[in-house]
Design an enzyme around this catalytic site. Structure first.
Site, PDB file in Angstrom:
ATOM      1  N   ASP A  11     -34.753  -1.828  42.584  1.00 24.89           N
ATOM      2  CA  ASP A  11     -33.910  -1.843  41.387  1.00 24.89           C
ATOM      3  C   ASP A  11     -33.800  -0.405  40.888  1.00 24.89           C
ATOM      4  OD1 ASP A  11     -32.515  -2.757  39.047  1.00 24.89           O
ATOM      5  OD2 ASP A  11     -34.375  -2.667  37.916  1.00 24.89           O
ATOM      6  N   SER A  12     -32.871  -0.179  39.975  1.00 22.33           N
ATOM      7  CA  SER A  12     -32.739   1.139  39.363  1.00 22.33           C
ATOM      8  C   SER A  12     -33.986   1.482  38.535  1.00 22.33           C
ATOM      9  CB  SER A  12     -31.520   1.134  38.445  1.00 22.33           C
ATOM     10  OG  SER A  12     -31.623   0.077  37.514  1.00 22.33           O
ATOM     11  N   CYS A  74     -30.877  -5.668  41.500  1.00 17.99           N
ATOM     12  CA  CYS A  74     -30.119  -4.938  40.490  1.00 17.99           C
ATOM     13  C   CYS A  74     -28.669  -5.390  40.623  1.00 17.99           C
ATOM     14  CB  CYS A  74     -30.237  -3.443  40.755  1.00 17.99           C
ATOM     15  SG  CYS A  74     -29.251  -2.427  39.636  1.00 17.99           S
ATOM     16  N   GLU A 153     -36.449  -3.039  27.437  1.00 19.40           N
ATOM     17  CA  GLU A 153     -37.491  -2.079  27.825  1.00 19.40           C
ATOM     18  C   GLU A 153     -38.410  -1.730  26.662  1.00 19.40           C
ATOM     19  OE1 GLU A 153     -36.151   1.195  30.151  1.00 19.40           O
ATOM     20  OE2 GLU A 153     -35.492  -0.160  31.756  1.00 19.40           O
ATOM     21  N   CYS A 185     -27.613  -9.079  34.706  1.00 24.48           N
ATOM     22  CA  CYS A 185     -28.394  -7.842  34.715  1.00 24.48           C
ATOM     23  C   CYS A 185     -29.848  -8.282  34.745  1.00 24.48           C
ATOM     24  CB  CYS A 185     -28.110  -7.018  33.460  1.00 24.48           C
ATOM     25  SG  CYS A 185     -29.222  -5.611  33.253  1.00 24.48           S
ATOM     26  N   HIS A 187     -32.447  -7.101  33.610  1.00 18.53           N
ATOM     27  CA  HIS A 187     -33.210  -6.930  32.372  1.00 18.53           C
ATOM     28  C   HIS A 187     -33.057  -8.134  31.425  1.00 18.53           C
ATOM     29  CE1 HIS A 187     -33.507  -2.684  33.421  1.00 18.53           C
ATOM     30  NE2 HIS A 187     -34.260  -2.469  32.353  1.00 18.53           N
TER      31      HIS A 187
END
Ligand code: DGL
Length: 272
Positions: A11-12, A74, A153, A185, A187
């Protein structure tokens, strides 16, 4: 022997750990090597050509670790670089878009699906294209929600600010009578409770991580690469930077303590 090689996941940054969590429950005996490009995150606001360049480097890092398959955890990378990756690497490459899209198509009853993701994922219309491939009659409404990434995050899963931002982002979708919303996404599953509350209980949330874990299992089975081991799989984590809050955030995303974190130098990834 292919069967006993690890699965590579990248993932990024750390968002892909929500996918590792799903993979670990679907395939508990598989070893996993994770790479998070924490030094170069976010990818979601970068151009397609940069995302493709980084994705090829990330996948090459995993290939050098001798992985039997690559999971692109991702949505941004999956939406722009999946074909390039499949062309360049001779192992199964599984992204987020097709599994998530198929899952949504299967679950919608009124044929109206919402998709939220990074700017790159939404601008590329990756989900709309994939969903319409399976059913051209379905209406898809996409909305970029870039602030959800830093909120997740920060671990702001249930704060007033997160609610307000979710209200602002989701108000249009709420008016569009969707019955299914794709969390496009990796996240976003961290913010699933707030998103569900704001969008309404009658809307089904689709976690692409759950959908893709199922696809990885089927694909390993199809090519005969599933492990014969009965032991608990071992997970190794590589990142290109270890930010100060990395451990807490990683544990929030993974849902358990994180050990075996290694830092790799970006120069070592970026070499041809
Ligand atoms: N995890 C990434 C995704 O699924 C978002 C973070 C980023 O912008 O790099 O698209």
């Amino acid at each position: 022997m292919e069967k006993e090689k690890p699965i590579g996941v990248f993932d990024s940054g750390i968002g892909g750990l929500t996918v590792v969590k799903r993979l670990a429950s679907a395939l508990p005996n598989e070893n996993i090597i994770y790479f998070g490009d924490t030094a170069r995150v976010p990818y979601g606001s970068k151009s397609n050509s940069t995302v493709i360049e980084y994705a090829l480097q990330d996948a090459k890092f995993l290939m050098n670790k001798n992985v039997k398959a690559i999971v692109v955890a991702c949505n941004t990378v999956s939406s722009v670089a999946l074909n390039e990756l499949a062309k360049n690497f001779n192992v199964p490459v599984i992204g987020m878009i097709e599994p998530g899209a198929k899952f949504a198509v299967k679950h919608t009853k009124n044929g109206r699906i919402g998709v939220i993701g990074t700017r790159a994922t939404v601008n590329n219309k990756a989900y709309s294209k994939e969903i319409r491939k399976h059913n051209p009659a379905i209406e898809v409404f996409e909305k970029a929600c870039p602030l959800f990434v830093p909120l997740a995050e920060e671990g702001w899963v249930n704060t007033k600010a997160t609610h307000e931002i979710a209200e602002e982002y989701l108000k249009e979708l709420r008016e569009l009578d969707i019955d299914t919303l794709v969390l496009g996404c990796t996240h976003y599953p961290i913010l699933a409770d707030v998103i569900q509350e704001v969008i309404g209980e009658n809307v089904t949330l689709v976690d692409s991580g759950i959908a893709s874990a199922e696809v990885v299992r089927n694909e390993l089975n199809r090519v005969g690469f599933e492990t014969n081991s009965n032991a608990q799989g071992h997970h190794d984590f590589y990142v290109s930077d270890i930010p100060v809050t990395f451990k807490e955030v990683a544990e929030l995303f993974l849902g358990r303590p994180v050990k075996d974190i290694h830092k790799v130098e970006i120069e070592h990834i970026a070499v041809d």
